[in-house]
Write an enzyme that holds these catalytic residues in place. Sequence first.
Site, PDB file in Angstrom:
ATOM      1  N   HIS A  13       2.185  -9.272  -1.265  1.00  0.00           N
ATOM      2  CA  HIS A  13       2.578 -10.318  -0.330  1.00  0.00           C
ATOM      3  C   HIS A  13       3.579  -9.980   0.159  1.00  0.00           C
ATOM      4  O   HIS A  13       3.965  -8.935   1.050  1.00  0.00           O
ATOM      5  CB  HIS A  13       2.674 -11.431  -1.405  1.00  0.00           C
ATOM      6  CG  HIS A  13       2.794 -12.861  -0.739  1.00  0.00           C
ATOM      7  ND1 HIS A  13       2.436 -13.070   0.389  1.00  0.00           N
ATOM      8  CD2 HIS A  13       2.880 -13.972  -1.376  1.00  0.00           C
ATOM      9  CE1 HIS A  13       2.533 -14.399   0.861  1.00  0.00           C
ATOM     10  NE2 HIS A  13       2.946 -15.160  -0.290  1.00  0.00           N
ATOM     11  N   HIS A  73      -4.746  -7.686   6.494  1.00  0.00           N
ATOM     12  CA  HIS A  73      -4.317  -9.385   5.937  1.00  0.00           C
ATOM     13  C   HIS A  73      -5.548  -9.837   5.761  1.00  0.00           C
ATOM     14  O   HIS A  73      -6.775  -9.638   6.163  1.00  0.00           O
ATOM     15  CB  HIS A  73      -3.783  -9.730   7.361  1.00  0.00           C
ATOM     16  CG  HIS A  73      -2.639 -11.143   6.891  1.00  0.00           C
ATOM     17  ND1 HIS A  73      -3.334 -12.074   6.871  1.00  0.00           N
ATOM     18  CD2 HIS A  73      -1.659 -11.056   6.401  1.00  0.00           C
ATOM     19  CE1 HIS A  73      -2.412 -13.127   6.703  1.00  0.00           C
ATOM     20  NE2 HIS A  73      -1.475 -12.421   6.573  1.00  0.00           N
ATOM     21  N   ASP A 103       4.761  -7.011   7.775  1.00  0.00           N
ATOM     22  CA  ASP A 103       5.792  -6.254   7.005  1.00  0.00           C
ATOM     23  C   ASP A 103       5.670  -4.846   7.281  1.00  0.00           C
ATOM     24  O   ASP A 103       6.821  -3.930   7.026  1.00  0.00           O
ATOM     25  CB  ASP A 103       5.350  -5.999   5.596  1.00  0.00           C
ATOM     26  CG  ASP A 103       5.409  -7.462   4.807  1.00  0.00           C
ATOM     27  OD1 ASP A 103       6.513  -8.336   5.145  1.00  0.00           O
ATOM     28  OD2 ASP A 103       4.635  -8.193   4.126  1.00  0.00           O
TER      29      ASP A 103
HETATM   30  N1  CMC Z   1      -4.959   0.074   3.395  1.00  0.00           N
HETATM   31  C1  CMC Z   1      -6.070   0.764   3.117  1.00  0.00           C
HETATM   32  N2  CMC Z   1      -7.327  -0.052   2.915  1.00  0.00           N
HETATM   33  C2  CMC Z   1      -6.903  -1.431   2.995  1.00  0.00           C
HETATM   34  C3  CMC Z   1      -5.910  -1.974   3.213  1.00  0.00           C
HETATM   35  C4  CMC Z   1      -4.690  -1.100   3.336  1.00  0.00           C
HETATM   36  N3  CMC Z   1      -3.713  -1.677   3.567  1.00  0.00           N
HETATM   37  N4  CMC Z   1      -6.102  -3.125   3.026  1.00  0.00           N
HETATM   38  C5  CMC Z   1      -7.446  -3.356   2.902  1.00  0.00           C
HETATM   39  N5  CMC Z   1      -8.251  -2.380   2.637  1.00  0.00           N
HETATM   40  C6  CMC Z   1      -9.651  -1.989   2.711  1.00  0.00           C
HETATM   41  C7  CMC Z   1     -10.138  -2.187   1.077  1.00  0.00           C
HETATM   42  O1  CMC Z   1      -9.938  -1.158   0.520  1.00  0.00           O
HETATM   43  C8  CMC Z   1     -11.154  -2.913   1.275  1.00  0.00           C
HETATM   44  O2  CMC Z   1     -12.016  -1.487   1.551  1.00  0.00           O
HETATM   45  P1  CMC Z   1     -13.611  -1.594   1.009  1.00  0.00           P
HETATM   46  O3  CMC Z   1     -14.317  -2.625   1.688  1.00  0.00           O
HETATM   47  O4  CMC Z   1     -13.990  -0.149   1.306  1.00  0.00           O
HETATM   48  O5  CMC Z   1     -13.382  -1.781  -0.535  1.00  0.00           O
HETATM   49  C9  CMC Z   1     -11.278  -3.567   2.705  1.00  0.00           C
HETATM   50  O6  CMC Z   1     -10.139  -2.863   3.357  1.00  0.00           O
HETATM   51  C10 CMC Z   1     -10.996  -5.198   2.446  1.00  0.00           C
HETATM   52  O7  CMC Z   1      -9.911  -5.194   1.746  1.00  0.00           O
HETATM   53  P2  CMC Z   1      -9.508  -6.185   0.687  1.00  0.00           P
HETATM   54  O8  CMC Z   1      -8.744  -5.723  -0.387  1.00  0.00           O
HETATM   55  O9  CMC Z   1     -10.742  -6.904   0.274  1.00  0.00           O
HETATM   56  O10 CMC Z   1      -8.835  -7.476   1.791  1.00  0.00           O
HETATM   57  P3  CMC Z   1      -7.972  -8.597   1.192  1.00  0.00           P
HETATM   58  O11 CMC Z   1      -8.076  -9.603   2.166  1.00  0.00           O
HETATM   59  O12 CMC Z   1      -8.193  -8.899  -0.158  1.00  0.00           O
HETATM   60  O13 CMC Z   1      -6.521  -7.972   1.178  1.00  0.00           O
HETATM   61  C11 CMC Z   1      -4.401  -7.584   1.808  1.00  0.00           C
HETATM   62  C12 CMC Z   1      -5.365  -8.378   2.015  1.00  0.00           C
HETATM   63  C13 CMC Z   1      -3.194  -7.760   2.530  1.00  0.00           C
HETATM   64  C14 CMC Z   1      -3.860  -7.878   0.414  1.00  0.00           C
HETATM   65  C15 CMC Z   1      -4.548  -6.045   1.829  1.00  0.00           C
HETATM   66  O14 CMC Z   1      -4.936  -5.743   3.280  1.00  0.00           O
HETATM   67  C16 CMC Z   1      -3.549  -5.258   1.417  1.00  0.00           C
HETATM   68  O15 CMC Z   1      -3.403  -4.774   0.142  1.00  0.00           O
HETATM   69  N6  CMC Z   1      -2.526  -4.748   2.419  1.00  0.00           N
HETATM   70  C17 CMC Z   1      -1.432  -3.849   1.996  1.00  0.00           C
HETATM   71  C18 CMC Z   1      -0.174  -4.822   1.491  1.00  0.00           C
HETATM   72  C19 CMC Z   1       0.151  -5.559   2.710  1.00  0.00           C
HETATM   73  O16 CMC Z   1       0.769  -5.030   3.731  1.00  0.00           O
HETATM   74  N7  CMC Z   1       0.615  -6.855   2.348  1.00  0.00           N
HETATM   75  C20 CMC Z   1       1.545  -7.607   3.120  1.00  0.00           C
HETATM   76  C21 CMC Z   1       0.460  -8.857   3.657  1.00  0.00           C
HETATM   77  S1  CMC Z   1       1.007  -9.508   5.291  1.00  0.00           S
HETATM   78  C22 CMC Z   1       2.519 -10.546   4.500  1.00  0.00           C
HETATM   79  C23 CMC Z   1       2.119 -11.637   3.517  1.00  0.00           C
HETATM   80  O17 CMC Z   1       1.829 -12.398   4.434  1.00  0.00           O
HETATM   81  O18 CMC Z   1       2.517 -11.546   2.547  1.00  0.00           O
END
Ligand code: CMC
Length: 428
Positions: free
Chosen positions: A267, A306, A362
């Site tokens: 986050h 995201h 971010d």
């Molecule tokens: N790098 C590589 N792969 C990713 C990433 C990433 N940053 N984010 C998602 N994926 C992949 C994930 O591995 C999954 O792949 P598969 O379908 O093969 O298993 C697919 O994309 C869907 O990911 P998810 O984890 O189901 O997506 P989510 O909606 O649960 O997660 C997130 C959203 C923001 C937690 C995630 O994208 C992430 O961890 N990003 C990196 C951390 C980050 O930058 N966070 C800041 C968010 S914006 C600021 C805020 O509002 O806090």
Amino acid sequence: MPDTLTITDNRTGKTYELPIADGTIRAVDLRQIKTDPDDFGLMPYDPAYMNTASCKSRVTFIDGDLGILRYRGYPIDQLAEDASFLEVAYLIYHGQLPNAGQLKTWTEDITRHVMIPEGVARSLQGLRHDAHPMGTFVSNVAALGTFYPEAKNVGDAATRRKQIFRLVAKVPTLAAFAYRHRKNLPFVYPDQELSYAGNFLSMLFRKTEIRYKPNPVLERALDILFILHADHEQNCSTSTMRLVGSSHTEPYTAVAASAAALYGPLHGGANEAVLAMLREIATKDRIPEFVKKVKNGEGRLMGFGHRVYKNYDPRARIIKRTADEVFEVTGKSPLIDIAVELERIALEDEYFIKRKLYPNVDFYSGIIYEALGFPSDMFTVLFAIPRTIGWLTQWDEMLQDPDQKIGRPRQIYLGYDERQFVPMDKRE
Ligand code: CMC
């Protein structure tokens, strides 16, 4: 066309008609779907709230597919272009843009609360010299609540409003004191003559000069960053605010809980992680190797992806633009070239295209924060300061919503059925 949903339960052959309102059905309406009278009834299972609306809100609108973000109907880019942070804070809280007189009164109402009690400053000094500023921030926002016992009266609108003034005013002071403590520097007390961002910079960076004069470009850049982070509808920390607040906890403790949720690297902690990642990559030629590792499941590309945006995060675009203005004053960060190249490579890569992973807020914010002189462990605190008005507005909205009660999810119990206790000497 009736606004209803017809469901046939193939277990019983029975048909149910559920009302649809605002594009949703009520989860409790599913409870009537039973196999027999003793059955609890059907429940939706939605870990991580992937498709559950937990509230009705009039504050922030996001269209993740189109990359749209609006506060109270106003597009984020227009607000970032023309408004000040306190003006946007007024908009978020009141629902309308202030006129000149309203903004003046609002600014005065907040500014008069910028001091923090000395007891909080002392409690802050009791923490380790190298305490992470986010840990200091979380614990001292909660400590602040002990000075305002009347804040417990959350049913009273005037009391809530007073705490909102106090919290919005005091979070920069707490954050700056956390920073100065970490640096082993004496605290700088607030300067009411300066803007919200200018005063914050003064409390952070003033040395021996009588009055700190913020660089107007850097002051404006920080104000824009504050605007971009002010609210983001029902994310992890805001949902925490609503959930904790739903038990009628006083708002200081609820803000501390929200800040704790924000602290995590998935986050608000992501900006700190982005900088660590860019440093690890170190040179542009190592980007392909890094991207390959991410694709192999060895870590994530921080600052990418995201839950809601499946398009370019509009805040990231504004930050990228603001970064150029900051660099004209501070000189260019070597990390920006790595970030831009990393973004280019990722956006052309099938892995990221298929999963709709774009830069989020971010990705570039940490680079600007660093150029502004902040150490990376302050980045999440810089997110928490402006988000405070978002948390509090959502909390205020929740407390006035007749649909809301104490938050309490259900579970699917998959554990043991009843077992008989086994005395110690009979256990294996
Ligand atoms: N790098 C590589 N792969 C990713 C990433 C990433 N940053 N984010 C998602 N994926 C992949 C994930 O591995 C999954 O792949 P598969 O379908 O093969 O298993 C697919 O994309 C869907 O990911 P998810 O984890 O189901 O997506 P989510 O909606 O649960 O997660 C997130 C959203 C923001 C937690 C995630 O994208 C992430 O961890 N990003 C990196 C951390 C980050 O930058 N966070 C800041 C968010 S914006 C600021 C805020 O509002 O806090």
